[in-house]
Design a protein around this motif. Structure first.
Motif, PDB file in Angstrom:
ATOM      1  N   UNK A 271       0.854  -1.184   0.000  1.00 29.80           N
ATOM      2  CA  UNK A 271       0.000   0.000   0.000  1.00 29.80           C
ATOM      3  C   UNK A 271       0.894   1.240   0.000  1.00 29.80           C
ATOM      4  N   UNK A 272       0.707   2.160  -0.944  1.00 31.18           N
ATOM      5  CA  UNK A 272       1.555   3.361  -0.956  1.00 31.18           C
ATOM      6  C   UNK A 272       1.266   4.258   0.239  1.00 31.18           C
ATOM      7  N   UNK A 273       2.174   5.156   0.513  1.00 31.85           N
ATOM      8  CA  UNK A 273       1.955   6.124   1.588  1.00 31.85           C
ATOM      9  C   UNK A 273       0.864   7.106   1.174  1.00 31.85           C
ATOM     10  N   UNK A 274       0.257   7.726   2.169  1.00 31.38           N
ATOM     11  CA  UNK A 274      -0.833   8.673   1.881  1.00 31.38           C
ATOM     12  C   UNK A 274      -0.322   9.880   1.099  1.00 31.38           C
ATOM     13  N   UNK A 275       0.882  10.341   1.424  1.00 27.57           N
ATOM     14  CA  UNK A 275       1.434  11.489   0.704  1.00 27.57           C
ATOM     15  C   UNK A 275       1.678  11.156  -0.764  1.00 27.57           C
ATOM     16  N   UNK A 276       2.128   9.920  -1.050  1.00 29.58           N
ATOM     17  CA  UNK A 276       2.348   9.521  -2.443  1.00 29.58           C
ATOM     18  C   UNK A 276       1.035   9.443  -3.209  1.00 29.58           C
ATOM     19  N   UNK A 277      -0.005   8.911  -2.578  1.00 28.90           N
ATOM     20  CA  UNK A 277      -1.323   8.851  -3.223  1.00 28.90           C
ATOM     21  C   UNK A 277      -1.849  10.260  -3.478  1.00 28.90           C
ATOM     22  N   UNK A 278      -1.712  11.142  -2.514  1.00 29.53           N
ATOM     23  CA  UNK A 278      -2.163  12.520  -2.698  1.00 29.53           C
ATOM     24  C   UNK A 278      -1.444  13.184  -3.866  1.00 29.53           C
ATOM     25  N   UNK A 329      -8.937   2.143  -5.859  1.00 30.36           N
ATOM     26  CA  UNK A 329      -8.010   1.073  -5.463  1.00 30.36           C
ATOM     27  C   UNK A 329      -7.508   1.277  -4.041  1.00 30.36           C
ATOM     28  N   UNK A 330      -7.105   2.497  -3.717  1.00 30.73           N
ATOM     29  CA  UNK A 330      -6.577   2.741  -2.366  1.00 30.73           C
ATOM     30  C   UNK A 330      -7.693   2.688  -1.333  1.00 30.73           C
ATOM     31  N   UNK A 331      -8.927   3.019  -1.735  1.00 28.49           N
ATOM     32  CA  UNK A 331     -10.049   2.902  -0.799  1.00 28.49           C
ATOM     33  C   UNK A 331     -10.295   1.442  -0.438  1.00 28.49           C
ATOM     34  N   UNK A 332     -10.174   0.566  -1.411  1.00 31.88           N
ATOM     35  CA  UNK A 332     -10.317  -0.863  -1.134  1.00 31.88           C
ATOM     36  C   UNK A 332      -9.223  -1.374  -0.208  1.00 31.88           C
ATOM     37  N   UNK A 333      -8.078  -0.712  -0.231  1.00 28.46           N
ATOM     38  CA  UNK A 333      -6.968  -1.105   0.640  1.00 28.46           C
ATOM     39  C   UNK A 333      -7.045  -0.444   2.009  1.00 28.46           C
ATOM     40  N   UNK A 334      -8.087   0.367   2.234  1.00 24.09           N
ATOM     41  CA  UNK A 334      -8.266   1.013   3.532  1.00 24.09           C
ATOM     42  C   UNK A 334      -7.541   2.327   3.679  1.00 24.09           C
ATOM     43  N   UNK A 335      -7.089   2.918   2.583  1.00 25.13           N
ATOM     44  CA  UNK A 335      -6.359   4.188   2.626  1.00 25.13           C
ATOM     45  C   UNK A 335      -7.178   5.239   1.893  1.00 25.13           C
ATOM     46  N   UNK A 336      -7.339   6.412   2.511  1.00 27.92           N
ATOM     47  CA  UNK A 336      -8.086   7.495   1.900  1.00 27.92           C
ATOM     48  C   UNK A 336      -7.171   8.681   1.649  1.00 27.92           C
ATOM     49  N   UNK A 337      -7.274   9.288   0.464  1.00 20.25           N
ATOM     50  CA  UNK A 337      -6.488  10.511   0.222  1.00 20.25           C
ATOM     51  C   UNK A 337      -6.979  11.650   1.104  1.00 20.25           C
ATOM     52  N   UNK A 358     -18.538  10.929 -10.425  1.00 20.27           N
ATOM     53  CA  UNK A 358     -18.611  11.866  -9.298  1.00 20.27           C
ATOM     54  C   UNK A 358     -19.536  11.338  -8.206  1.00 20.27           C
ATOM     55  N   UNK A 359     -20.684  10.747  -8.611  1.00 13.73           N
ATOM     56  CA  UNK A 359     -21.592  10.145  -7.632  1.00 13.73           C
ATOM     57  C   UNK A 359     -20.917   8.982  -6.909  1.00 13.73           C
ATOM     58  N   UNK A 360     -20.114   8.230  -7.612  1.00 14.41           N
ATOM     59  CA  UNK A 360     -19.423   7.092  -6.995  1.00 14.41           C
ATOM     60  C   UNK A 360     -18.426   7.562  -5.938  1.00 14.41           C
ATOM     61  N   UNK A 361     -17.671   8.614  -6.263  1.00 18.28           N
ATOM     62  CA  UNK A 361     -16.726   9.180  -5.284  1.00 18.28           C
ATOM     63  C   UNK A 361     -17.484   9.751  -4.088  1.00 18.28           C
ATOM     64  N   UNK A 362     -18.592  10.443  -4.376  1.00 16.33           N
ATOM     65  CA  UNK A 362     -19.385  11.049  -3.304  1.00 16.33           C
ATOM     66  C   UNK A 362     -19.982   9.992  -2.378  1.00 16.33           C
TER      67      UNK A 362
END
Length: 578
Positions: A271-278, A329-337, A358-362
């Motif tokens: 899982x990448x770091x949060x800063x890298x995903x951002x 992908x990162x949401x499935x891994x438990x990481x949120x930007x 957009x609805x899916x992200x929301x």
């Protein structure tokens, strides 16, 4: 100490003299050196660099052994009475060990930088630089924090010359400090000499620090290929290895390779770091925004150069699609930007009209109960209203109310304007009533949209009431809105209401000029009102008098005020009714 860089900092030429017995080194200015009490306490010996952070030495450090207290006391007193350190510490040669050296070094706040470096040089000569790893690491950190990089490299060479051992952690510290100061080539050279010269095989900690320097700190982009080759040399890359490379690739515009690395990381179960995903998502959103941007082109062929706007017609890479894929992908891994990146993603999706995504992200934002859910709803609501998706906007607005999100004014205005444009005036009026119940004050945009809609529908009663209510709240209507209502009143023979509306508008404009300090415009407006037989209400009259008195020009307006007061006497009843 070692070289010209050290002399610029005023340090001693200590370690450069270790290969020859030299005379007394010159001193430089030092901090105050209070005596250390000869107190015997027991403390646990630090076993890692994390426990040896020099920042922690701001408080008094307890002394483990009495020799440490004695050495510190002698060194502190020698500042007032300079004595050669060889003769000063002659009795402590036999009892020196790494633990004593480390404890003395950790008291550098009391000893001062000069005495600390002088003691370490002497201790190194006595012990042949056969220190424990923690001493080497502490000293490298000590020199790096003071930006004595030439001294730091000379120190490593001195340890090597005496067949000492330099750990990977010490190299990591050196590389990181060099990178923070922009000395990328020196950090790379030190990394390359680890195995060939120091016989030290890099571990992941060294690799990650080197990648951090080349990918995050370097701004030229010349070393990104070197970073990729270093990455491929890692036997088992970890999260930080991939994350550093991801940032570097995005930073220098190599997005396709960055996506490949992200996918490779997923296949490796990392899982990448949060800063890298951002960073990755933010750069992809910015790239998507640039794809549809309009560029300014300067034309120099004519006599007078000018600028034209040219749409970006280059090949579109569709950067927004991989951005959505990375998010899911990162949401499935438990990481949120971060919320900023999420809002940036939703905004770009709405701009491109990709409302399904957009609805899916929301939905994900709402399920995770992030604090940006209200802002996300507002952005999607504005986009739905712009595209006139009435049913979707109505459903989402009801969803907002059910979640008690308290829509902002811009949401109400967008929804009311959309409903007015499609002719659903009853729904627009209903939203306006909800707006009042939620204590969200309308503005000129709200009233203008409703007035135009009812005016176009030939409903002059509601249009007139709304316009008068708008004027009562201090909003000046648009010229076209006022003209539309006035025309309807004339067509229906309501000249009395037309005059009342004009008098109300003139009074409001006069009051606005007075509050803004526009004396000339206020004077002309009042004079024209009196010529028409319009007498402003008391609040407008008081504002006019106060404005001229404030700027010391009451005498100019006195005649006009007196004429107004005389004219108001026979018309008091009329003014009261207005």
């Amino acid at each position: 100490m070692f070289c010209s860089r050290a002399r610029q900092h005023g340090t001693l030429p200590l370690l450069s003299n270790l290969f020859k017995k030299s005379s007394k080194p010159s001193l430089f200015s030092s901090n105050s050196n209070p005596n250390i009490s000869n107190q015997k306490t027991t403390t646990r010996r630090p076993t890692s660099l994390a426990t040896l952070n020099p920042q922690e030495t701001s408080r008094t450090i307890s002394i483990t052994y009495s020799p440490v207290a004695s050495i510190c006391s002698l060194l502190s007193n020698s500042v007032k009475e300079p004595v050669k350190i060889e003769s000063l510490l002659e009795d402590y040669k036999e009892m020196l060990n790494s633990d004593i050296v480390l404890q003395v070094l950790m008291n550098y706040k009391q000893l001062g930088r000069v005495k600390t470096l002088e003691f370490f040089s002497w201790a190194g000569m006595q012990m042949g630089f056969r220190f424990d790893d923690c001493v080497i690491e502490y000293m490298v950190d000590f020199l790096g924090r003071r930006k004595l990089f030439d001294d730091m490299k000379c120190f490593l060479m001195t340890v090597l010359f005496h067949n000492g051992r330099v750990t990977c952690r010490a190299f990591s510290i050196c590389i990181r400090f060099l990178g923070r100061q922009g000395r990328f080539r020196e950090a790379l050279c030190l990394f390359q000499e680890m195995e060939t010269k120091f016989n030290c095989r890099p571990d992941n900690f060294v690799y990650n620090n080197m990648l951090y320097v080349l990918c995050k700190k370097d701004t030229s982009g010349e070393l990104i290929d070197v970073a990729l080759s270093i990455f491929r040399g890692i036997e088992l890359p970890d999260t930080y290895s991939y994350s550093n490379v991801l940032v570097g690739l995005c930073k220098f515009g190599r997005f396709e390779t960055a996506i490949e690395f992200f996918q490779e990381m997923g296949r490796a179960g990392l899982v990448p770091t949060r800063s890298a995903v951002n960073f990755l998502m933010r750069e992809l959103c910015l790239l998507s925004a640039k794809e549809g941007a309009v560029n300014e082109v300067r034309v120099h062929g004519s006599r007078k150069p000018y600028t034209i706007l040219v749409p970006n017609v280059g090949p579109k890479s569709g950067a927004i699609r991989p951005a959505v894929g990375v998010f899911l992908a990162v949401c499935d891994l438990g990481l949120l930007p971060s919320t900023f990146v999420i809002i940036q993603l939703i905004t770009e999706l709405c701009r491109l009209g990709k409302m399904t995504e957009a609805f899916e992200i929301l939905k994900v934002v709402e399920e995770r109960k992030l604090n940006c859910v209200a802002e996300g709803y507002s952005i999607v609501m504005k986009a739905l209203c712009e595209y006139r998706l009435v049913e979707e906007a109505s459903h989402l607005f009801g969803r907002m109310l059910s979640l008690e999100l308290k829509p902002k004014l811009v949401v109400y205005n967008s929804l009311i304007c959309m409903l007015c444009k499609v002719g659903r005036l009853d729904d627009a009026r209903r939203v306006f009533q909800i707006m009042s119940k939620k204590r969200c004050l309308p503005d000129s945009v709200t009233y203008t949209a409703l007035v135009h809609a009812y005016g176009e529908a030939r409903n002059w009663e509601v249009a007139y009431d709304l316009l008068m209510e708008m004027l009562g709240l201090g909003w000046i209507p648009h010229f076209h809105a006022y003209t539309l209502v006035d025309k309807l009143l004339g067509e229906h023979g309501r000249i009395d209401l037309s005059n009342k509306l004009e008098r109300k508008l003139e009074s409001q404009i006069l009051h606005k000029h007075c509050k803004a300090g526009q004396l000339e415009a206020a004077y002309e407006k009042l004079r024209s009102m009196l010529e028409k037989g319009f007498y402003p209400p008391m609040y407008a009259r008081d504002a006019f008098e106060h404005a001229f008195r404030k700027y010391g020009k009451l005498e100019i307006a006195r005649e006009l005020l007196q004429n107004m007061d005389k004219a108001r006497e026979p018309s008091k009843t009329e003014i009261r009714s207005s």
